[in-house]
Design a protein around this motif. Structure first.
Motif, PDB file in Angstrom:
ATOM      1  N   VAL A  12      -1.632   9.162  -0.150  1.00 10.62           N
ATOM      2  CA  VAL A  12      -1.121   8.908   1.197  1.00 10.62           C
ATOM      3  C   VAL A  12      -0.423  10.151   1.737  1.00 10.62           C
ATOM      4  CG1 VAL A  12       0.971   7.868   0.185  1.00 10.62           C
ATOM      5  CG2 VAL A  12       0.408   7.457   2.599  1.00 10.62           C
ATOM      6  N   PHE A  13      -0.671  10.428   3.005  1.00  7.12           N
ATOM      7  CA  PHE A  13       0.057  11.466   3.732  1.00  7.12           C
ATOM      8  C   PHE A  13       0.451  10.898   5.089  1.00  7.12           C
ATOM      9  CE2 PHE A  13      -0.053  14.987   6.882  1.00  7.12           C
ATOM     10  CZ  PHE A  13       1.094  15.647   6.451  1.00  7.12           C
ATOM     11  N   ASN A  14       1.739  10.732   5.287  1.00  2.96           N
ATOM     12  CA  ASN A  14       2.266  10.192   6.549  1.00  2.96           C
ATOM     13  C   ASN A  14       1.558   8.888   6.947  1.00  2.96           C
ATOM     14  OD1 ASN A  14       4.020  12.323   6.665  1.00  2.96           O
ATOM     15  ND2 ASN A  14       2.933  13.430   8.277  1.00  2.96           N
ATOM     16  N   ASN A  40       2.007  10.454  -3.172  1.00  2.00           N
ATOM     17  CA  ASN A  40       2.573  10.846  -1.886  1.00  2.00           C
ATOM     18  C   ASN A  40       2.348  12.342  -1.681  1.00  2.00           C
ATOM     19  OD1 ASN A  40       4.101  11.104   0.470  1.00  2.00           O
ATOM     20  ND2 ASN A  40       6.006  11.330  -0.681  1.00  2.00           N
ATOM     21  N   ASP A  41       1.462  12.672  -0.742  1.00  2.00           N
ATOM     22  CA  ASP A  41       1.045  14.064  -0.563  1.00  2.00           C
ATOM     23  C   ASP A  41       1.967  14.815   0.403  1.00  2.00           C
ATOM     24  OD1 ASP A  41      -0.496  16.296  -1.049  1.00  2.00           O
ATOM     25  OD2 ASP A  41      -2.071  15.739   0.383  1.00  2.00           O
ATOM     26  N   PHE A  42       3.264  14.861   0.044  1.00  2.00           N
ATOM     27  CA  PHE A  42       4.278  15.606   0.794  1.00  2.00           C
ATOM     28  C   PHE A  42       4.436  15.051   2.209  1.00  2.00           C
ATOM     29  CE2 PHE A  42       6.274  19.704   2.281  1.00  2.00           C
ATOM     30  CZ  PHE A  42       7.293  19.720   1.328  1.00  2.00           C
ATOM     31  N   SER A  43       4.532  13.727   2.304  1.00  2.00           N
ATOM     32  CA  SER A  43       4.690  13.074   3.604  1.00  2.00           C
ATOM     33  C   SER A  43       6.040  13.431   4.223  1.00  2.00           C
ATOM     34  CB  SER A  43       4.590  11.555   3.457  1.00  2.00           C
ATOM     35  OG  SER A  43       3.316  11.172   3.002  1.00  2.00           O
ATOM     36  N   THR A  44       6.066  13.454   5.561  1.00  2.00           N
ATOM     37  CA  THR A  44       7.301  13.755   6.290  1.00  2.00           C
ATOM     38  C   THR A  44       7.799  12.554   7.091  1.00  2.00           C
ATOM     39  OG1 THR A  44       5.994  14.651   8.132  1.00  2.00           O
ATOM     40  CG2 THR A  44       6.753  16.214   6.459  1.00  2.00           C
ATOM     41  N   ASP A  45       7.120  11.425   6.963  1.00  2.00           N
ATOM     42  CA  ASP A  45       7.543  10.212   7.671  1.00  2.00           C
ATOM     43  C   ASP A  45       8.283   9.293   6.692  1.00  2.00           C
ATOM     44  OD1 ASP A  45       5.515   9.264   6.089  1.00  2.00           O
ATOM     45  OD2 ASP A  45       4.337   8.382   7.712  1.00  2.00           O
ATOM     46  N   ASN A  46       8.195   8.002   6.890  1.00  2.00           N
ATOM     47  CA  ASN A  46       8.932   7.034   6.077  1.00  2.00           C
ATOM     48  C   ASN A  46       8.162   6.565   4.838  1.00  2.00           C
ATOM     49  OD1 ASN A  46      11.420   5.616   5.867  1.00  2.00           O
ATOM     50  ND2 ASN A  46      10.403   3.720   6.515  1.00  2.00           N
ATOM     51  N   ASN A  69       1.670  19.750   0.398  1.00  2.00           N
ATOM     52  CA  ASN A  69       0.507  18.988   0.839  1.00  2.00           C
ATOM     53  C   ASN A  69      -0.754  19.558   0.195  1.00  2.00           C
ATOM     54  OD1 ASN A  69      -1.729  18.707   3.412  1.00  2.00           O
ATOM     55  ND2 ASN A  69      -0.648  16.891   2.743  1.00  2.00           N
ATOM     56  N   LYS A  70      -1.344  18.811  -0.733  1.00  2.00           N
ATOM     57  CA  LYS A  70      -2.460  19.311  -1.532  1.00  2.00           C
ATOM     58  C   LYS A  70      -3.820  18.826  -1.043  1.00  2.00           C
ATOM     59  CE  LYS A  70       0.283  19.678  -5.792  1.00  2.00           C
ATOM     60  NZ  LYS A  70       0.076  21.116  -6.059  1.00  2.00           N
ATOM     61  N   LYS A  71      -3.847  17.897  -0.083  1.00  2.00           N
ATOM     62  CA  LYS A  71      -5.068  17.303   0.458  1.00  2.00           C
ATOM     63  C   LYS A  71      -5.634  16.244  -0.502  1.00  2.00           C
ATOM     64  CE  LYS A  71      -4.993  19.960   4.108  1.00  2.00           C
ATOM     65  NZ  LYS A  71      -4.521  19.437   5.403  1.00  2.00           N
ATOM     66  N   SER A  75      -5.065  15.275  -4.657  1.00  2.00           N
ATOM     67  CA  SER A  75      -4.243  14.086  -4.877  1.00  2.00           C
ATOM     68  C   SER A  75      -4.988  13.054  -5.721  1.00  2.00           C
ATOM     69  CB  SER A  75      -3.835  13.476  -3.530  1.00  2.00           C
ATOM     70  OG  SER A  75      -2.969  14.344  -2.822  1.00  2.00           O
ATOM     71  N   LEU A  76      -6.284  12.935  -5.500  1.00  2.00           N
ATOM     72  CA  LEU A  76      -7.086  12.021  -6.317  1.00  2.00           C
ATOM     73  C   LEU A  76      -7.080  12.453  -7.786  1.00  2.00           C
ATOM     74  CD1 LEU A  76     -10.181  11.369  -4.011  1.00  2.00           C
ATOM     75  CD2 LEU A  76      -8.427   9.721  -4.665  1.00  2.00           C
ATOM     76  N   ASN A  77      -7.234  13.731  -8.032  1.00  2.00           N
ATOM     77  CA  ASN A  77      -7.213  14.222  -9.411  1.00  2.00           C
ATOM     78  C   ASN A  77      -5.849  13.998 -10.058  1.00  2.00           C
ATOM     79  OD1 ASN A  77      -9.888  15.073  -9.530  1.00  2.00           O
ATOM     80  ND2 ASN A  77      -9.420  17.109  -8.747  1.00  2.00           N
ATOM     81  N   ILE A  78      -4.793  14.212  -9.312  1.00  2.00           N
ATOM     82  CA  ILE A  78      -3.441  13.974  -9.830  1.00  2.00           C
ATOM     83  C   ILE A  78      -3.283  12.505 -10.226  1.00  2.00           C
ATOM     84  CG2 ILE A  78      -0.998  13.863  -9.169  1.00  2.00           C
ATOM     85  CD1 ILE A  78      -1.588  16.427  -7.446  1.00  2.00           C
ATOM     86  N   GLY A  79      -3.746  11.609  -9.352  1.00  2.00           N
ATOM     87  CA  GLY A  79      -3.658  10.182  -9.644  1.00  2.00           C
ATOM     88  C   GLY A  79      -4.497   9.776 -10.842  1.00  2.00           C
ATOM     89  N   HIS A  80      -5.707  10.305 -10.932  1.00  2.00           N
ATOM     90  CA  HIS A  80      -6.586   9.963 -12.052  1.00  2.00           C
ATOM     91  C   HIS A  80      -6.011  10.433 -13.390  1.00  2.00           C
ATOM     92  CE1 HIS A  80      -9.642   8.971  -9.059  1.00  2.00           C
ATOM     93  NE2 HIS A  80     -10.405   8.508 -10.022  1.00  2.00           N
ATOM     94  N   LYS A  81      -5.394  11.592 -13.393  1.00  2.00           N
ATOM     95  CA  LYS A  81      -4.831  12.119 -14.644  1.00  2.00           C
ATOM     96  C   LYS A  81      -3.659  11.268 -15.137  1.00  2.00           C
ATOM     97  CE  LYS A  81      -6.418  16.802 -13.725  1.00  2.00           C
ATOM     98  NZ  LYS A  81      -6.068  18.151 -13.215  1.00  2.00           N
ATOM     99  N   GLU A  82      -3.009  10.564 -14.222  1.00  2.00           N
ATOM    100  CA  GLU A  82      -1.899   9.677 -14.596  1.00  2.00           C
ATOM    101  C   GLU A  82      -2.376   8.261 -14.907  1.00  2.00           C
ATOM    102  OE1 GLU A  82       1.413  10.226 -15.019  1.00  2.00           O
ATOM    103  OE2 GLU A  82       0.940  12.367 -14.855  1.00  2.00           O
TER     104      GLU A  82
END
Length: 337
Positions: A12-14, A40-46, A69-71, A75-82
């Motif tokens: 998610v981003f913003n 959370n891909d470096f969101s600036t909202d809530n 913000n990694k795009k 972000s998908l790769n980060i999530g999959h690795k976890e």
């Protein structure tokens, strides 16, 4: 026997507007043995506040915060690795699962003995009102565009064999993933549109791609790189011709041009390329190409000539014999009369 863990990754981003509904749709699944990994891909909202509330309420929700913000593909790769699940899917912050979605996809995957299952889905607007449905094509159409859509489930080893999502291919990272997966994994399609609600709205990436020329250019550039990597085999002599054909087919649909069909090398290489993919019927692939060409001939006068008729025949007798007699006679009429 205990149900296997299924990981749902949510980059998610913003995405504050619809994020809570998206997460709730994951947590309300009838298949309860899940984990929801929000990246959370470096969101600036809530966004961060919303996710933290869910983390505090339900131990199945985990949060990963990117430091920049990694795009989407990163972000998908980060999530999959976890992810700890044996099976994985991912969703978007503006879309919603139907309550039985994960259960239905998991049971279908088991019964079909496939590696990947994908489904039709319903389209909703800003307010969640259903405005249509996406009826996805058979897997043989994947060479032409991303038929997998937004609702899917796959075994973790599919991700491992693919070595993740290509982080250089933003905007086509999922299409690239599905094509590469065809080299080692099997697909099963579910004809049911009710498992997933895909939201079209003014801030969605799908909408922005249609309006932002820079995004369009990036999409086309990365689509070229995708095909260029997929067809890296040096035995393919018509590689550039095939890439141009497929990009035009992806972007403009089947009725752009049929000039490539006059090239014997093009047809031979295209058929060879299709044999590299598991579960990909060469004959069905050739029929798709034939249907495209015939439709183009029928609606574009510049291709209504004997040369076009004989080019269709180069696709093979089996393709021609499967044509309805009325369509074949109409083709003769267009090309010779």
């Amino acid at each position: 026997m205990k149900d296997p863990l299924i990981s749902i990754i949510l980059p998610v981003f913003n995405g504050e507007r619809y994020l809570a509904k998206a997460i709730n749709s994951c947590l309300e699944q009838t298949y309860e043995t899940i984990e929801v990994i929000v990246v959370n891909d470096f969101s600036t909202d809530n966004t961060l506040t919303i996710v933290n509330e869910f983390v505090a309420q339900d131990k199945r929700v985990r949060l990963i915060n990117n430091s920049e913000n990694k795009k989407l593909p990163a972000s998908l790769n980060i999530g999959h690795k976890e992810a700890k699940g044996e099976y994985i899917t991912w969703t978007s912050d503006d879309n919603i699962y139907q309550k039985d979605a994960i259960y239905k996809m998991y049971t279908t995957l088991m019964k079909s003995n496939s590696d990947i299952v994908y489904c039709d889905y319903l389209i909703i607007d800003d307010e969640g009102i259903i405005t249509g449905q996406a009826k996805l094509k058979a897997i043989e159409y994947l060479m032409f565009y991303g038929v997998i859509g937004a609702c899917f489930l796959y075994k973790k080893e599919v991700y491992d064999r693919n070595k993740g999502y290509n982080e250089k291919l933003f905007l086509v990272e999922d299409y690239d993933f599905w094509l590469r997966a065809m080299k080692h994994s099997s697909y099963c399609k579910v004809d049911n549109p009710g498992y997933y609600f895909y939201r079209y709205h003014e801030n969605s990436l799908t909408t922005r791609m249609k309006l932002d020329q820079n995004l369009k250019n990036q999409f086309l550039s990365n689509l070229y790189e995708l095909y260029n990597d997929l067809f890296a085999d040096s035995r393919m002599k018509a590689k550039e011709q095939i890439i141009t054909f497929l990009i035009n087919r992806f972007v403009y649909g089947p009725n752009d041009n049929i000039d490539v069909i006059h090239s014997k090398t093009f047809l031979k290489d295209l058929e060879y390329a299709s044999t590299l993919l598991i579960g990909f019927s060469v004959e069905k692939f050739k029929r798709i190409v034939a249907d495209d060409i015939i439709e183009t001939i029928m609606i574009k006068k510049e291709f209504q000539k004997p040369k076009s008729f004989f080019a269709v025949h180069r696709l093979g007798k089996d393709v021609i014999l499967r044509l309805a007699i009325g369509r074949y006679l109409a083709l003769i009429k267009k090309c010779f009369l």
